[in-house]
Design a protein around this motif. Structure first.
Motif: not given
Length: 367
Positions: A286-287, A309-314, A332-334, A358-360
């Motif tokens: 999460x950032x 090719x990074x999957x964004x989740x939100x 948020x991303x995987x 970067x939140x974590x």
């Protein structure tokens, strides 16, 4: 009438269960002894420095392996829950975890805290999301649990806003299926219910059911579902929308169960702490990003994730405190921040952003 063969079969099965229980007990004791030895090794090798006994990435890996080994008939989630409680009890032998959560007792956040950390954790209820953040930042609690989004009602803005100026890190997530019940007390006259208490989000999640069954009842938003349950305890003309934990805590009964409008109604909670989390091989990052106020800013912000090719989740937008019509983006991303493709993407994002934090990085929720 039961014949002799059935009796013999039942006795034999009970003897078999007793033998298995003995083996399970012996193995749990052996695991607990091993946990104590792990604590001793950590203390010996720490050089007097503070020791982090709880490793979220390690626990996620253990739970995933438990689910992979499950041969039924228990579901994977039930199987993992058993391991979760064993791990919680063993960790308490090393060092009990203190967890702050958005209270009071009986809330879904408390349920999420126990689901994630197990019942051997020391859970402390606080009255506001801000207080949970402060409790963790000050070191008074090692971890905190706060709600961040609901599948029906959307994001919990107050949680996101706290991340902007806080130094805490996201260490994990837990998703909880939310089942709302209409609760009444032993003095409630169910044919005269004129007031229904609940948190505003819960009232929204049960709007259609309330319109259909109690269209004339006053809907009163309170600070939490547990507070709603507490108020109903002594009122003859009111009811509360809350979960089973609140019902048990305040001695209420369910007049109607599972009244949420969406059958898959779920809330996502974040685990916050002060330590970074290593890769678990199935992670999320999460950032929060501030962009310059210019055409194409959002496109340039998101394009590197597509390229790598990074999957964004939100992706969530919040007003920025820096000025009118300026915004920050919570993404948020995987993937883990230590992954090479993630490093490359974040470097490109940084080049197009006025600020990035970067939140974590943390394990994707197992339970």
């Amino acid at each position: 009438m039961t014949d002799q063969n059935d009796n013999i079969s039942l006795v034999s099965l009970r003897d078999q269960i007793d033998e298995i229980d003995q083996q399970i007990g012996d193995l749990i004791s052996a695991r607990a002894q091993c946990a104590i030895k792990v604590a001793e090794v950590k203390k010996r090798e720490s050089g007097g420095q503070p020791i982090n006994f709880y490793r979220p990435e390690r626990e996620a890996q253990v739970l995933r392996k438990a689910m992979e080994r499950n041969q039924g008939p228990l579901s994977d989630e039930e199987f993992a829950r058993l391991f979760r409680e064993i791990m919680s009890a063993c960790l308490a032998l090393e060092n009990p975890i203190k967890v702050a959560y958005l209270g009071p007792e009986g809330t879904y956040t408390q349920q999420a805290a126990l689901k994630h950390f197990g019942h051997s954790a020391v859970a402390v209820a606080l009255s506001a999301i801000d207080e949970v953040f402060r409790e963790v930042e000050s070191g008074a609690a090692q971890y905190g649990v706060v709600p961040v989004e609901n599948s029906s009602e959307g994001v919990v803005s107050h949680t996101l806003d706290n991340f902007v100026n806080s130094n805490v890190k996201i260490c994990g997530e837990v998703v909880l299926r939310i089942h709302h019940h209409l609760l009444v007390s032993d003095v409630t006259k169910t044919d005269s219910i004129s007031r229904i208490y609940s948190h505003s989000q819960s009232l929204g999640q049960c709007r259609k059911w309330l319109d259909s069954h109690f269209p004339k009842a006053e809907r009163v938003a309170v600070s939490s579902n547990a507070e709603a349950a507490r108020r109903v305890k002594g009122e003859w003309n009111s009811a509360a929308i809350a979960g089973q934990m609140a019902a048990e805590l305040y001695g209420l009964t369910s007049y109607a169960q599972n009244i949420e409008d969406q059958p898959d109604n779920s809330t996502r909670f974040l685990i916050i702490g002060t330590e970074g989390v290593g890769p678990s091989n199935a992670d999320k990052t999460s950032i929060v990003v501030s962009t310059r106020n210019e055409p194409g800013a959002l496109y340039h912000l998101l394009e590197p994730f597509h390229q790598h090719n990074i999957d964004l989740t939100r992706v969530e937008t919040r007003p920025s405190a820096s000025g009118t019509w300026n915004y920050v983006f919570f993404i948020d991303f995987k993937g883990h921040a230590d992954d090479e493709q993630v490093k490359s993407a974040l470097a490109e994002v940084s080049a197009n952003a006025s600020d990035i934090k970067i939140l974590g990085s943390y394990p994707i929720g197992v339970l």
